[in-house]
Each structure stands twice: as structure tokens, then as C-alpha cells.
Design an enzyme around this catalytic site. Structure first.
Site, PDB file in Angstrom:
ATOM      1  N   LYS A   1       0.839  -1.213   0.000  1.00  0.00           N
ATOM      2  CA  LYS A   1       0.000   0.000   0.000  1.00  0.00           C
ATOM      3  C   LYS A   1       0.865   1.251   0.000  1.00  0.00           C
ATOM      4  CE  LYS A   1      -4.195  -2.113   1.547  1.00  0.00           C
ATOM      5  NZ  LYS A   1      -4.658  -2.944   2.655  1.00  0.00           N
TER       6      LYS A   1
ATOM      7  N   LYS B   1      -4.169  -8.907 -10.269  1.00  0.00           N
ATOM      8  CA  LYS B   1      -5.082  -9.486  -9.285  1.00  0.00           C
ATOM      9  C   LYS B   1      -6.391  -8.673  -9.269  1.00  0.00           C
ATOM     10  CE  LYS B   1      -5.866  -9.686  -4.352  1.00  0.00           C
ATOM     11  NZ  LYS B   1      -6.529  -8.702  -3.656  1.00  0.00           N
TER      12      LYS B   1
ATOM     13  N   LYS C   1     -11.076  -4.775  -5.429  1.00  0.00           N
ATOM     14  CA  LYS C   1     -12.046  -3.678  -5.326  1.00  0.00           C
ATOM     15  C   LYS C   1     -11.364  -2.358  -5.613  1.00  0.00           C
ATOM     16  CE  LYS C   1     -14.081  -5.832  -1.290  1.00  0.00           C
ATOM     17  NZ  LYS C   1     -13.048  -6.064  -0.274  1.00  0.00           N
TER      18      LYS C   1
HETATM   19  P1  ADP Z   1      -9.964  -6.704  -2.407  1.00  0.00           P
HETATM   20  O1  ADP Z   1      -8.515  -6.881  -2.790  1.00  0.00           O
HETATM   21  O2  ADP Z   1     -10.849  -6.775  -3.575  1.00  0.00           O
HETATM   22  O3  ADP Z   1     -10.188  -5.459  -1.577  1.00  0.00           O
HETATM   23  P2  ADP Z   1     -10.221  -8.141   0.058  1.00  0.00           P
HETATM   24  O4  ADP Z   1      -8.827  -7.791   0.462  1.00  0.00           O
HETATM   25  O5  ADP Z   1     -11.345  -7.501   0.811  1.00  0.00           O
HETATM   26  O6  ADP Z   1     -10.377  -7.916  -1.503  1.00  0.00           O
HETATM   27  O7  ADP Z   1     -10.397  -9.710   0.115  1.00  0.00           O
HETATM   28  C1  ADP Z   1     -11.507 -10.438   0.609  1.00  0.00           C
HETATM   29  C2  ADP Z   1     -11.259 -11.914   0.394  1.00  0.00           C
HETATM   30  O8  ADP Z   1     -11.264 -12.202  -1.004  1.00  0.00           O
HETATM   31  C3  ADP Z   1      -9.900 -12.383   0.909  1.00  0.00           C
HETATM   32  O9  ADP Z   1     -10.008 -13.692   1.384  1.00  0.00           O
HETATM   33  C4  ADP Z   1      -9.026 -12.309  -0.308  1.00  0.00           C
HETATM   34  O10 ADP Z   1      -7.927 -13.177  -0.233  1.00  0.00           O
HETATM   35  C5  ADP Z   1     -10.003 -12.741  -1.402  1.00  0.00           C
HETATM   36  N1  ADP Z   1      -9.656 -12.149  -2.694  1.00  0.00           N
HETATM   37  C6  ADP Z   1      -9.763 -10.862  -3.044  1.00  0.00           C
HETATM   38  N2  ADP Z   1      -9.375 -10.682  -4.316  1.00  0.00           N
HETATM   39  C7  ADP Z   1      -9.008 -11.896  -4.769  1.00  0.00           C
HETATM   40  C8  ADP Z   1      -8.513 -12.380  -6.022  1.00  0.00           C
HETATM   41  N3  ADP Z   1      -8.334 -11.585  -7.050  1.00  0.00           N
HETATM   42  N4  ADP Z   1      -8.230 -13.682  -6.143  1.00  0.00           N
HETATM   43  C9  ADP Z   1      -8.418 -14.507  -5.096  1.00  0.00           C
HETATM   44  N5  ADP Z   1      -8.882 -14.116  -3.901  1.00  0.00           N
HETATM   45  C10 ADP Z   1      -9.196 -12.840  -3.729  1.00  0.00           C
END
Ligand code: ADP
Ligand code: TRP
Length: 322
Positions: free
Chosen positions: A111, A190, A193
Site C-alpha cells: 500500500k 489481481k 475492489k
Molecule cells: P480486495 O482486494 O478486492 O479489496 P479483500 O482484500 O477484501 O479484496 O479480500 C476479501 C477476500 O477475497 C480475501 O479472502 C481475499 O484473499 C479474497 N480475494 C480478493 N481478491 C481476490 C482475487 N483476485 N483472487 C483470489 N482471492 C481474492
């Protein structure tokens, strides 16, 4: 019967990466386990500074989970801030967490590298997550691969706390499925959000179509054989197609004669079919938000009882009760 826990940040609209990596496995696990599933709004506060947005994302995430099949009667389902005991435990744990452990956090370093000005909450994010996990004595944590280090930090914190004060915490294990470890977004990075590359679970048809058509591919012509294993469209296709459908598509890639445009159209159809019944349930639920709030409050009350037990035990161990 294992105690399983995982949470999701209401930091934006939930996408198919969240669904396949975390939400779907959790919903399946509710049948034969003691499942703790929650919306981590205190974590989201490290990155969302708009009150209305945070409130909206929180209730939207609750609607998503319920529409997708999470059954609040079969599990513990709540919003993190409704069980504030977790912040009390966070403070106690933070007094037993070395700075070095947090300095090694990839997610914090990533970040910073993206130019985000860090607040203290972002830095101590893993301690709040450790408190989430340890407060409920959770054994198994289903997450995507990007969360693996956070679970390792939790294990470290729990291990050193137990060594000092006795076997209070359960040392949790991550559960990460290899084939869905990292789901790519439409740009091949990846899916996230926060990267503007996500296909949302409840995306409307028009914007879904436009996103699917934009998924980045190489420029091989229709006739040429293609490699499914390096293709972003295929990586998403296989989430929806089932074993047989995936195999058939992989064969078509390798043989040549199928273009990316055609594959994308098929993928669009699969996504629409997959989420159609859930969409209907979601629109029904959203017509009675009062009922959704009631579900969350009831979930918090049920969860609080478990939280209090551990917190009392911890306070006694460290000498905070008197
Ligand atoms: P984001 O990166 O979209 O903000 P989060 O960090 O809130 O997502 O992740 C919520 C859950 O979804 C976690 O368990 C995270 O590992 C999984 N996750 C988020 N994006 C992915 C992705 N692109 N591939 C696999 N798992 C994901
Ligand atoms: N950090 C997790 C994520 O971004 C969310 C989270 C918070 C979590 N507390 C948790 C996940 C406890 C599992 C268990 O995805």
C-alpha cells in the site's frame, strides 16, 4: 466439527474474486461446521473515509452474503463493529506485538508502494485481524493467497502470547485453495475492489458485457492454437464452467479455430446464468432492509457471548481485571 472464521472488508463492491476465494467456500462450509462469517467495517475504515459509502458498502456486503446463500440460522453472521470487544482485544494484543512483525507485512508495504499515505490503523491492521481470529478461538481461516501472511502474523502473536500467559488462544490454520489462489481482473492483475479491474458479483448485464469484452488477451488470430494456462479469459471461464466444461474449452484453445471474442461471449452467458437466481433473491432481500438489520443485530448478540468469554479469560491472564 471445526470452528471456521473469515471476514470481508466493505471497502467497495464485492467481486467474483471475493466470491470464489472466500464467500463461496464459506457458504459451503456452513453445513458441517461452526462458521463465523463477518463484515469487517473497522478494517475498511483504514481505507474508506466517507461515512455514507462505508455504511452503504456494509449493508450491501450483508445483502450479497445472504443472497448468495449464507444462512444466519446455521452460522454466526455479524458486522465487526457490533461486537466491539474485538477492539479491546486488539489493544491487549498490540502491547504484545513487536514492531518488527508488522514492518514485515507485505500488504502494508504494497500500500505504501502505491503511494497511499499510511495511517496508524493501516499499520496495525494485522493486529485487529489477529484479534478477530483469536477472540473466537477459530481453527480454520478460509482466505485468498494474499491473506496468508496475515494468518502467519496471527499465529506468531498467539504463540508468543500463549508462551507468556498459558494456552489461551487456538493457533489457526489458513485454508487456501490452490486453483483459485489469485483470480485475475480484466487487466490481468489481481482482481481487486481498489484496482478498477473487477467483475462484480451483481454487475448489471450491460456493464458485465462491456467488462467481459475488455478482458485483456494476447492477439492470436482465430485459427492459431492458444494457451489456456496463460489466458485471463480462461482463468475466469474455469470458475464457472465446471470440470468438464473447462476441459472441453482447454481442448478448443489448444486446437485453434476459436477466437477470444467467441470465448468471451460464452463466458458472459455462463456468468449471467450462474448469478441469475442469486440476483432475484438479492432484489427481494433489499426490499426489506429492516429484516437485514435485524438479522445482523441478532447475529451480533449471539457472537458477543463467545467474544466475552475469551476476552474475560485474556483480561484475567494479563492482570487487567482487578
Ligand atoms: P480486495 O482486494 O478486492 O479489496 P479483500 O482484500 O477484501 O479484496 O479480500 C476479501 C477476500 O477475497 C480475501 O479472502 C481475499 O484473499 C479474497 N480475494 C480478493 N481478491 C481476490 C482475487 N483476485 N483472487 C483470489 N482471492 C481474492
Ligand atoms: N484482511 C482480510 C481481507 O482483506 C479481511 C479480514 C479481517 C479477515 N479480519 C479477518 C479475514 C479475519 C479472515 C479472518 O481480506
Amino acid at each position: 466439527m471445526a470452528r471456521i472464521l473469515s471476514g470481508i472488508q466493505p471497502s467497495g463492491t464485492l467481486h467474483i474474486g471475493n466470491y470464489f476465494a472466500m464467500m463461496k467456500p464459506m457458504i459451503e462450509l456452513q453445513e458441517k461446521n461452526e462458521l463465523f462469517c463477518f463484515i469487517v467495517n473497522y478494517h475498511a475504515l483504514t481505507s474508506v473515509a466517507d461515512a455514507d459509502e462505508l455504511r452503504k458498502n456494509t449493508i450491501d456486503a450483508a445483502l450479497d452474503f445472504l443472497a448468495l446463500g449464507l444462512d444466519p440460522e446455521k452460522c454466526f453472521f455479524w458486522v465487526q463493529s457490533d461486537v466491539p470487544e474485538v477492539t479491546e482485544l486488539t489493544w491487549i494484543l498490540s502491547c504484545h506485538t513487536s514492531l518488527g512483525l508488522l514492518e514485515r507485512s507485505h500488504s502494508y508495504k504494497d500500500k505504501i508502494a502505491k503511494g497511499i499515505t499510511p495511517n496508524t490503523g493501516l499499520y496495525t491492521y494485522p493486529v485487529l485481524m489477529a484479534a478477530d481470529i483469536l477472540l473466537y478461538k477459530s481453527q480454520i481461516i478460509p482466505v485468498g493467497k494474499d491473506q496468508k501472511q496475515h494468518i502467519e502474523i496471527t499465529r506468531d502473536i498467539a504463540g508468543s502470547f500463549n508462551a507468556r500467559y498459558g494456552e489461551i488462544f487456538v493457533i489457526p490454520e489458513p485454508q487456501i485453495s490452490d486453483d483459485i489462489a489469485v483470480i485475475p481482473g480484466i487487466d490481468g492483475q489481481k482482481m481487486s475492489k481498489s484496482y478498477d479491474n473487477a467483475i462484480n458479483i451483481f454487475e448489471d448485464e450491460k456493464s458485465l458485457k462491456s467488462k467481459v469484452m475488455k478482458i485483456v488477451t494476447d492477439s492470436k488470430p482465430v485459427d492459431e492454437p492458444k494457451d489456456p494456462d496463460t489466458c485471463n479469459v480462461f482463468a475466469i471461464y474455469k470458475l464457472f464452467a465446471g470440470r468438464e466444461g473447462t476441459q472441453t474449452m482447454a481442448d478448443r484453445y489448444r486446437k485453434g479455430g476459436v477466437g477470444y471474442g467467441e470465448i468471451k461471449k460464452e463466458l458472459l452467458g455462463l456468468i449471467l446464468d450462474y448469478f441469475r437466481p442469486f440476483k432475484e433473491k438479492r432484489s427481494l432481500l433489499s426490499s426489506d432492509l429492516g429484516e437485514v438489520y435485524a438479522i445482523l443485530r441478532k447475529g451480533a448478540d449471539k457472537t458477543k457471548k463467545v467474544a466475552r468469554e475469551t476476552l474475560d479469560e485474556v483480561k484475567k491472564a494479563v492482570g487487567i481485571n482487578y
